[in-house]
Write a protein that holds these residues in place. Structure first.
Motif, short mmCIF file in Angstrom:
data_model
loop_
_atom_site.label_atom_id
_atom_site.label_comp_id
_atom_site.label_asym_id
_atom_site.label_seq_id
_atom_site.Cartn_x
_atom_site.Cartn_y
_atom_site.Cartn_z
N ASN A 69 -39.55 52.32 10.07
CA ASN A 69 -39.92 51.46 11.20
C ASN A 69 -40.35 52.28 12.41
N GLN A 71 -45.08 52.61 4.85
CA GLN A 71 -45.14 51.38 4.08
C GLN A 71 -44.62 51.55 2.65
N ALA A 81 -40.96 50.35 3.94
CA ALA A 81 -40.76 49.23 4.86
C ALA A 81 -41.13 47.91 4.20
N HIS A 115 -41.99 43.18 7.94
CA HIS A 115 -41.59 44.03 9.06
C HIS A 115 -42.74 44.93 9.49
N ALA A 116 -43.43 45.51 8.51
CA ALA A 116 -44.54 46.42 8.80
C ALA A 116 -45.64 45.73 9.59
N ILE A 153 -44.47 45.06 13.25
CA ILE A 153 -44.43 46.27 14.07
C ILE A 153 -45.84 46.75 14.40
#
Length: 298
Positions: free
Chosen positions: A3, A233, A236, A240-241, A244
């Motif tokens: 993250n 990635q 993650a 979420h990716a 962000i």
């Protein structure tokens, strides 16, 4: 850790709008794009070499790799050229903050355009689109219901950025992503140089004066940020990716205020907030929220 790498990538891309604005103090749009994408392509060569040595490039040893790379690079690079051209020319007529938030609409446009390819689209996407559209109104549409020239170009560009993502998604099943990225950057650079030769006048002094903006836009925005995204990635969650990475719009606004002296009215800030909320809603499916609550309860 993943993250954090995604957050750094988002910050790099957001601040890239500032570099693009500053670069055009010395270079015209197509010349700047041509140079930055050449630098970006060259910056990926070491990564390609390392991945090839470790055997991580899917399909690179296939006998028809050249044909697939060529087709994918031409298709993705052509769309990238159109999207980047609208964005770069639009930056002459709007702020980095506006450009960042309007360009970020590709996040909600991708699933909508995906309907044409028979992709499924969840309720959250439609809700996110509606919220983002209201935000766009407050950010860009004036009291006379007109949209500024620069914002209009960014909006058209956002459609092509969404098309570009769908094209990349299609061709990455056939060509290693990093190879496709390098190829499309070269195609975009050549197309940009072609237009620049016809419409613009570029001097060595201008290139030298814009070296810092070019280095950031090409080497850091492409080479460093792309590598961070690829590495992150792997570990993650996709939802979420996406969330962000969508924060690049916020960093674009922060960068514009810090380095370009830009400011946003209360109306514009409210619009930016709604657009960011719409982007987040579109990327976080309701079923994922329910699943997360169940996991916490367990």
């Amino acid at each position: 850790m993943a993250n954090l790498m995604l957050l750094v990538a988002a910050a790099i891309w957001g601040l890239g709008f500032v570099a693009q604005r500053l670069g055009m103090d010395h270079l015209e749009p197509f010349a700047f794009n041509g140079l930055r994408f050449v630098i970006g392509a060259l910056s990926l060569l070491p990564l390609i070499w390392v991945m090839q040595r470790k055997g991580r490039l899917k399909g690179v040893s296939d006998k028809d790799i050249l044909r697939r790379v060529l087709i994918g690079s031409l298709a993705c690079g052509g769309i990238l050229f159109i999207a980047a051209s609208f964005q770069q020319v639009g930056l002459l007529h709007t702020t980095a903050a506006n450009a960042g938030f309007i360009t970020g609409l590709y996040i909600v446009l991708v699933p909508v355009l995906g309907l044409l390819l028979k992709h499924s689209t969840g309720t959250n996407t439609w809700v996110g689109c509606a919220v983002a559209a209201v935000g766009l109104y407050f950010l860009s549409v004036g009291d006379d219901f007109s949209i500024s020239y620069g914002d209009g170009l960014q909006l058209i560009g956002a459609i092509f950025w969404a098309m570009h993502i769908l094209a990349v998604d299609h061709f990455t099943n056939r060509v290693a992503p990093v190879v496709l990225a390098c190829g499309q950057f070269l195609v975009c650079a050549l197309a940009s140089f072609g237009v620049s030769l016809v419409l613009e006048t570029t001097t060595v002094a201008g290139v030298q004066a814009a070296w810092a903006a070019l280095a950031y836009s090409g080497l850091v925005s492409v080479g460093v940020a792309y590598t961070l995204q690829v590495l992150a990635q792997k570990h993650a969650h996709p939802a979420h990716a996406a969330i962000i990475l969508s924060l690049e719009t916020v960093f674009a606004a922060i960068g514009g205020m810090m380095f370009l002296g830009e400011s946003l009215s209360g109306r514009a800030l409210f619009g930016c907030g709604l657009m960011l909320l719409g982007m987040l809603i579109s990327q976080l499916p309701l079923r994922y929220l329910v699943k997360s609550r169940h996991e916490k309860a367990a």
